[in-house]
Design a protein around this motif. Structure first.
Motif, mmCIF file in Angstrom:
data_model
loop_
_atom_site.group_PDB
_atom_site.id
_atom_site.type_symbol
_atom_site.label_atom_id
_atom_site.label_comp_id
_atom_site.label_asym_id
_atom_site.label_seq_id
_atom_site.Cartn_x
_atom_site.Cartn_y
_atom_site.Cartn_z
ATOM 1 N N LYS A 165 9.238 -11.071 -0.954
ATOM 2 C CA LYS A 165 8.955 -9.661 -1.859
ATOM 3 C C LYS A 165 8.512 -8.632 -1.145
ATOM 4 N N ASN A 166 7.393 -8.938 -0.272
ATOM 5 C CA ASN A 166 6.991 -7.724 0.669
ATOM 6 C C ASN A 166 7.948 -7.124 1.405
ATOM 7 N N ASN A 167 8.901 -7.944 2.040
ATOM 8 C CA ASN A 167 10.003 -7.355 2.562
ATOM 9 C C ASN A 167 10.832 -6.414 1.727
ATOM 10 N N LEU A 168 11.265 -6.730 0.641
ATOM 11 C CA LEU A 168 11.784 -5.999 -0.184
ATOM 12 C C LEU A 168 11.140 -4.555 -0.708
ATOM 13 N N LEU A 169 9.922 -4.737 -1.150
ATOM 14 C CA LEU A 169 8.999 -3.665 -1.017
ATOM 15 C C LEU A 169 9.023 -2.578 -0.220
ATOM 16 N N TYR A 170 8.796 -3.303 1.105
ATOM 17 C CA TYR A 170 8.936 -2.531 2.295
ATOM 18 C C TYR A 170 10.023 -1.574 2.444
ATOM 19 N N GLU A 171 11.168 -2.315 2.315
ATOM 20 C CA GLU A 171 12.598 -1.570 2.374
ATOM 21 C C GLU A 171 12.645 -0.464 1.545
ATOM 22 N N LEU A 172 11.969 -0.520 0.306
ATOM 23 C CA LEU A 172 12.043 0.318 -0.910
ATOM 24 C C LEU A 172 11.245 1.643 -0.630
ATOM 25 N N ASN A 175 4.245 0.090 0.112
ATOM 26 C CA ASN A 175 3.471 -0.434 1.011
ATOM 27 C C ASN A 175 2.314 -1.160 0.461
ATOM 28 N N VAL A 176 1.943 -1.181 -0.918
ATOM 29 C CA VAL A 176 1.006 -1.947 -1.257
ATOM 30 C C VAL A 176 1.277 -2.741 -2.644
ATOM 31 N N ASN A 177 1.255 -4.090 -2.606
ATOM 32 C CA ASN A 177 1.261 -4.673 -3.882
ATOM 33 C C ASN A 177 0.088 -5.155 -4.351
ATOM 34 N N LEU A 178 -0.081 -4.816 -5.766
ATOM 35 C CA LEU A 178 -1.334 -5.017 -6.374
ATOM 36 C C LEU A 178 -1.122 -6.573 -6.944
ATOM 37 N N ALA A 179 -1.124 -7.601 -5.992
ATOM 38 C CA ALA A 179 -0.890 -8.760 -6.202
ATOM 39 C C ALA A 179 -1.522 -9.638 -5.073
ATOM 40 N N PRO A 180 -2.114 -10.810 -4.869
ATOM 41 C CA PRO A 180 -2.009 -11.851 -5.856
ATOM 42 C C PRO A 180 -3.242 -11.608 -7.057
ATOM 43 N N ASP A 217 2.430 -11.013 8.116
ATOM 44 C CA ASP A 217 3.679 -11.181 8.941
ATOM 45 C C ASP A 217 4.445 -9.859 8.298
ATOM 46 N N THR A 218 4.144 -9.234 7.478
ATOM 47 C CA THR A 218 4.811 -8.081 6.815
ATOM 48 C C THR A 218 4.156 -6.751 6.706
ATOM 49 N N ASN A 219 4.918 -5.814 6.426
ATOM 50 C CA ASN A 219 4.320 -4.543 6.435
ATOM 51 C C ASN A 219 3.757 -3.902 5.173
ATOM 52 N N VAL A 220 3.715 -5.030 4.219
ATOM 53 C CA VAL A 220 3.018 -4.449 2.938
ATOM 54 C C VAL A 220 1.590 -5.319 2.670
ATOM 55 N N SER A 221 0.673 -4.403 2.353
ATOM 56 C CA SER A 221 -0.772 -5.021 1.926
ATOM 57 C C SER A 221 -0.775 -5.723 0.540
ATOM 58 N N ASN A 222 -1.268 -6.826 0.434
ATOM 59 C CA ASN A 222 -1.591 -7.277 -0.930
ATOM 60 C C ASN A 222 -3.071 -7.099 -1.230
ATOM 61 N N VAL A 223 -3.268 -6.905 -2.520
ATOM 62 C CA VAL A 223 -4.553 -6.643 -3.033
ATOM 63 C C VAL A 223 -5.050 -7.807 -4.170
ATOM 64 N N LEU A 224 -6.261 -8.452 -3.774
ATOM 65 C CA LEU A 224 -6.695 -9.370 -4.728
ATOM 66 C C LEU A 224 -7.225 -8.671 -5.925
ATOM 67 N N TYR A 372 -4.277 4.230 8.564
ATOM 68 C CA TYR A 372 -4.274 3.975 10.198
ATOM 69 C C TYR A 372 -3.779 2.510 10.328
ATOM 70 N N TYR A 373 -4.839 1.744 9.849
ATOM 71 C CA TYR A 373 -4.627 0.063 10.077
ATOM 72 C C TYR A 373 -3.329 -0.265 9.645
ATOM 73 N N LYS A 374 -2.872 0.150 8.735
ATOM 74 C CA LYS A 374 -1.334 -0.049 8.077
ATOM 75 C C LYS A 374 -0.183 0.446 8.766
ATOM 76 N N GLY A 375 -0.595 1.687 9.861
ATOM 77 C CA GLY A 375 0.410 1.966 10.380
ATOM 78 C C GLY A 375 0.965 3.344 9.903
ATOM 79 N N LEU A 376 0.447 3.712 8.615
ATOM 80 C CA LEU A 376 1.354 4.713 8.028
ATOM 81 C C LEU A 376 0.969 5.934 8.692
ATOM 82 N N ILE A 377 -0.313 6.378 9.212
ATOM 83 C CA ILE A 377 -0.659 7.224 10.051
ATOM 84 C C ILE A 377 -0.585 6.838 11.427
#
Length: 378
Positions: A165-172, A175-180, A217-224, A372-377
């Motif tokens: 899921k995260n790899n697909l989101l990042y491909e698109l 960078n943030v999934n409001l889940a789980p 292990d992905t480039n997308v952050s998940n939000v609790l 910065y932590y996410k590598g966006l900047i």
């Protein structure tokens, strides 16, 4: 002599147990101290200096707009260029019928006009809430719910699903999934049941651990979500939810999965609009007491965000400016539809000395440090 020997032997044994217990107590205290010291370092601490340097170059208007994660407006490119939001949140209308390339290009156009890279967020929970995989151009089938995945392949399948899921989101470009969903719900009649893991806090805790660790292990952050725990409350999209459970009930049940996620490095937590009467008689998303618990008791140092302020749990219940209340409560990021009102409300509160620039700086610093932590900047 035998009696004396027996007494002395007994004294030696008792003393040995005493020494053993004391050593154990000391060792236990040492372990607890080590744990506290480890927890004292904030998640984005290594990036605060860089974030502060960038913060010092920003105008007050740029700081204020950075606070908002905005529901994508119709004139999305012009608005993000003009206002320089913190990010956009995608819904079904924003992805409907688009091909992968079309969505990538759309998101890239937003990023190209943003001085500070945008957070691009989406609710891709799986099951009943899917904003990406509901479009067959983006994925042939919808992502399954956590309950379906667990029943089919246990936590191993949930781990694989998170990464895919995260790899697909990042491909698109997302960078943030409001889940789980970290809410504990075991009653099929609960509003949140189908979106939750559907099991008690011990199993839900393991589910959250699996997702957050896999996300690293992905480039997308998940939000609790949805702190402090949704329970059996009604849908705050359409009504006002009032929860009369005690704080200890939350501590012993609902907090547990969130604590697990925090310990595993969850970067952001979304707070619900439920009113927890025994904590504070306002929506949790606007409650200072709720945010103090999250920061001080649960030791969460990542980004705290509201649920969408356009939901009825806010609009039917709050007469003050919810954006200002959200900032004062301790949120770093505000999910919003009516961003013009939110921006103006914060500006007016600043001009009226209801809030000060330090409060804004504190939240924006956290957002930029996260980027910065996410590598966006870079």
């Amino acid at each position: 002599m035998k009696k004396i020997f027996a007494i002395l032997t007994g004294v030696v044994i008792i003393f040995s147990f005493f020494v053993y217990d004391v050593c154990n107590i000391k060792e236990e205290k040492y372990e607890k101290t080590k744990q506290v010291n480890l927890e004292s370092k904030e998640l984005f601490e290594d990036y605060y200096n860089k974030a502060n340097e960038l913060l010092n170059t920003m105008t007050i208007d740029e700081k204020i707009t950075q606070l908002f994660l905005v529901r994508v407006p119709d004139n999305s490119l012009e608005e993000v260029k003009k206002y320089q939001f913190g990010g956009y949140i995608l819904f079904g209308k924003d992805t409907k019928n688009l091909t992968k390339d079309e969505l990538k290009n759309k998101i890239a156009s937003w990023q190209n006009v943003s001085k500070i890279p945008l957070l691009i967020a989406v609710d891709e929970e799986g099951g009943t809430v899917v904003r990406i995989s509901n479009n067959k151009n983006l994925r042939e089938t919808k992502f399954k719910s956590s309950q379906e995945l667990y029943n089919e392949g246990g936590f191993d399948l949930i781990k694989e699903d998170t990464k895919e899921k995260n790899n697909l989101l990042y491909e698109l470009g997302i960078n943030v999934n409001l889940a789980p969903v970290a809410d504990v719900s075991t009653n099929p009649d609960d509003y949140m049941y189908k979106r939750s893991f559907g099991k008690d806090y011990t199993k839900t805790k393991e589910y959250i651990k699996t997702v957050i660790r896999a996300s690293k292990d992905t480039n997308v952050s998940n939000v609790l979500k949805h702190f402090p725990g949704y329970g059996n409350n009604v849908d705050t999209h359409t009504g006002v939810a009032i929860d009369n459970r005690t704080l200890d009930e939350f501590r012993n049940n609902d907090f547990v999965p969130f604590i697990q996620g925090i310990n595993d490095g969850a970067e952001a937590i979304l707070v619900s609009h439920n009113i927890i009467e025994n904590i504070e008689n306002v929506p949790a998303s606007l409650s200072k007491n709720v945010h103090n618990i999250l920061k001080n008791e649960l030791k969460f140092s990542g980004v705290i965000m509201t649920d969408d302020l356009a939901m009825s749990g806010i609009t039917k219940n709050i007469t003050e400016s919810p954006s200002v209340m959200a900032l004062k409560a301790g949120n770093d990021l505000i999910i919003i539809t009516d961003y013009l009102t939110g921006i103006n409300d914060i500006k007016n509160s600043l001009n009226n000395n209801e809030i000060n620039e330090d409060l804004i700086n504190k939240a924006v610093l956290k957002i930029i440090a996260w980027k910065y932590y996410k590598g966006l900047i870079k």
